[in-house]
Design an enzyme around this catalytic site. Structure first.
Site, PDB file in Angstrom:
ATOM      1  CB  SER A   1      -0.914   0.018   1.223  1.00 18.03           C
ATOM      2  OG  SER A   1      -1.607   1.252   1.245  1.00 18.03           O
TER       3      SER A   1
ATOM      4  CG  ASP B   1      -5.414   2.599   0.938  1.00 16.80           C
ATOM      5  OD1 ASP B   1      -6.391   1.838   0.815  1.00 16.80           O
ATOM      6  OD2 ASP B   1      -4.354   2.262   1.495  1.00 16.80           O
TER       7      ASP B   1
ATOM      8  CG  HIS C   1      -4.095  -1.502  -1.448  1.00 16.03           C
ATOM      9  ND1 HIS C   1      -5.177  -2.298  -1.733  1.00 16.03           N
ATOM     10  CD2 HIS C   1      -4.509  -0.615  -0.504  1.00 16.03           C
ATOM     11  CE1 HIS C   1      -6.214  -1.909  -0.976  1.00 16.03           C
ATOM     12  NE2 HIS C   1      -5.826  -0.886  -0.232  1.00 16.03           N
TER      13      HIS C   1
ATOM     14  CG  MET D   1     -11.491   3.721   1.933  1.00 18.83           C
ATOM     15  SD  MET D   1      -9.958   3.763   2.874  1.00 18.83           S
ATOM     16  CE  MET D   1      -8.793   3.602   1.533  1.00 18.83           C
TER      17      MET D   1
ATOM     18  CG  ASP E   1      -6.529  -2.166   3.405  1.00 18.47           C
ATOM     19  OD1 ASP E   1      -5.439  -1.832   3.905  1.00 18.47           O
ATOM     20  OD2 ASP E   1      -7.168  -1.444   2.609  1.00 18.47           O
ATOM     21  N   GLY E   2      -5.107  -3.250   6.636  1.00 22.67           N
ATOM     22  CA  GLY E   2      -4.931  -2.438   7.829  1.00 22.67           C
ATOM     23  C   GLY E   2      -4.207  -3.174   8.940  1.00 22.67           C
ATOM     24  N   GLY E   3      -3.082  -2.615   9.374  1.00 22.42           N
ATOM     25  CA  GLY E   3      -2.337  -3.206  10.484  1.00 22.42           C
ATOM     26  C   GLY E   3      -1.723  -4.554  10.173  1.00 22.42           C
TER      27      GLY E   3
ATOM     28  CG  HIS F   1      -9.527   0.358  -0.468  1.00 21.17           C
ATOM     29  ND1 HIS F   1      -8.956   0.282   0.783  1.00 21.17           N
ATOM     30  CD2 HIS F   1     -10.870   0.359  -0.259  1.00 21.17           C
ATOM     31  CE1 HIS F   1      -9.912   0.237   1.705  1.00 21.17           C
ATOM     32  NE2 HIS F   1     -11.071   0.294   1.095  1.00 21.17           N
TER      33      HIS F   1
ATOM     34  CG  MET G   1     -11.907  -1.573   5.493  1.00 26.71           C
ATOM     35  SD  MET G   1     -10.391  -1.206   4.584  1.00 26.71           S
ATOM     36  CE  MET G   1      -9.411  -0.351   5.804  1.00 26.71           C
TER      37      MET G   1
ATOM     38  N   GLY H   1      -3.226   5.111   7.580  1.00 25.45           N
ATOM     39  CA  GLY H   1      -2.302   3.994   7.683  1.00 25.45           C
ATOM     40  C   GLY H   1      -1.739   3.946   9.102  1.00 25.45           C
ATOM     41  N   GLY H   2      -1.003   2.901   9.383  1.00 27.10           N
ATOM     42  CA  GLY H   2      -0.283   2.823  10.649  1.00 27.10           C
ATOM     43  C   GLY H   2      -1.120   2.521  11.875  1.00 27.10           C
TER      44      GLY H   2
ATOM     45  CG  MET I   1      -8.410   7.644   1.973  1.00 22.21           C
ATOM     46  SD  MET I   1      -7.362   7.857   3.415  1.00 22.21           S
ATOM     47  CE  MET I   1      -6.766   6.168   3.619  1.00 22.21           C
TER      48      MET I   1
HETATM   49  C1  DX5 Z   1      -6.770   2.583   5.776  1.00 23.33           C
HETATM   50  C2  DX5 Z   1      -5.894   2.067   4.652  1.00 23.33           C
HETATM   51  C3  DX5 Z   1      -4.762   1.351   5.311  1.00 23.33           C
HETATM   52  C4  DX5 Z   1      -3.525   1.103   4.519  1.00 23.33           C
HETATM   53  C5  DX5 Z   1      -2.702   0.042   5.138  1.00 23.33           C
HETATM   54  O1  DX5 Z   1      -7.802   3.311   5.298  1.00 23.33           O
HETATM   55  O2  DX5 Z   1      -6.652   1.280   3.761  1.00 23.33           O
HETATM   56  O3  DX5 Z   1      -5.292   0.179   5.819  1.00 23.33           O
HETATM   57  O4  DX5 Z   1      -3.584   0.917   3.198  1.00 23.33           O
HETATM   58  O5  DX5 Z   1      -1.866   0.676   5.947  1.00 23.33           O
HETATM   59  P1  DX5 Z   1      -1.045   0.017   7.117  1.00 23.33           P
HETATM   60  O6  DX5 Z   1      -0.415  -1.220   6.593  1.00 23.33           O
HETATM   61  O7  DX5 Z   1      -0.066   1.079   7.460  1.00 23.33           O
HETATM   62  O8  DX5 Z   1      -2.027  -0.279   8.216  1.00 23.33           O
HETATM   63 ZN    ZN Z   2      -6.836   0.020   1.396  1.00 24.32          ZN
END
Ligand code: DX5
Ligand code: ZN
Length: 219
Positions: A8, A35, A33, A68, A176-178, A66, A138, A145-146, A37
């Protein structure tokens, strides 16, 4: 299902996306990937189709977009034109879900359905599964992120994987996420096969080693 790692770029250096895309490609990631937003569906703004098109020119990796955004149906053409390989839209957004998925498919792309951590699996009841190539779960609240991986989502991943097998629906289950080596391993065990990883890959000096470690963790 083939196990894949989607890097990502949200966690990359925004001033050097071309280099970051190349870094992910050389590291051996399967997908890149993106993102997107809109500051409305989520409380953050990232980048749009123009940036996606610029990234596309700098990588051979399939772009996994993706969205959002509140009205994804109004931006499909722009991301299709930008060169996306797949587009995921949220079940919680304001759009005719099956129609949106159908339009993505008709353009020759893979269609994804994204679902927030707190959204129950029952909210997918009216989805036309013939139109779904990817279910994106999600594992953090979308927007940034993070963040830390939300363990509870694994229950949903398990149930989706069970239905996928029982009803012979060959969609990818993407988390996706963490995602780091440990959470990727648990997600894979629960039935996910596509790992979106931002911070855990881009923060590493040696991304190739990071990708190899994650591949071993989910093998
Ligand atoms: C949140 C994003 C994140 C990202 C992943 O809206 O979709 O989940 O791409 O980021 P990390 O790996 O830093 O959680
Ligand atoms: Zn994403």
């Amino acid at each position: 299902m083939k196990k894949m790692i989607a890097a990502s770029i949200l966690a990359g250096d925004f001033g050097h996306f071309a280099e970051e895309a190349r870094r992910a490609e050389l590291a051996g990631a399967d997908w890149l990937h993106l993102d997107i937003m809109d500051g409305h569906f989520v409380p953050n703004i990232s980048f749009g189709p123009g940036v996606a098109a610029a990234v596309k020119k700098n990588t051979r990796l399939p772009l996994d977009v993706h969205l959002m955004i509140t009205h994804p149906q109004n931006y499909l053409e722009a991301f299709i034109k930008a060169g996306a390989a797949s587009i995921s839209v949220h079940i919680e957004a304001e759009h005719p879900v099956n129609e949106t998925l159908g339009r993505i498919r008709k353009a020759g792309l893979r269609a994804g359905l994204a679902i927030n951590p707190e959204t129950p699996i029952e909210s997918l009841a009216s989805v036309d599964w013939k139109l779904v190539d990817i279910v994106l779960c999600m594992t953090v609240h979308p927007g940034f992120g993070g963040q830390a991986f939300l363990d509870d989502v694994l229950t949903k991943v398990r149930e989706l994987a069970r239905r996928r097998d029982a009803e012979k629906r060959p969609y990818d289950i993407e988390v996706d996420g963490g995602i780091n080596n440990e959470t990727a391993r648990r997600a894979a065990q629960a039935g996910a096969n596509v790992m979106v990883a931002g911070t855990s890959l881009f923060s590493r000096q040696d991304m190739k080693q990071a990708v190899e470690e994650m591949r071993r963790a989910i093998a």
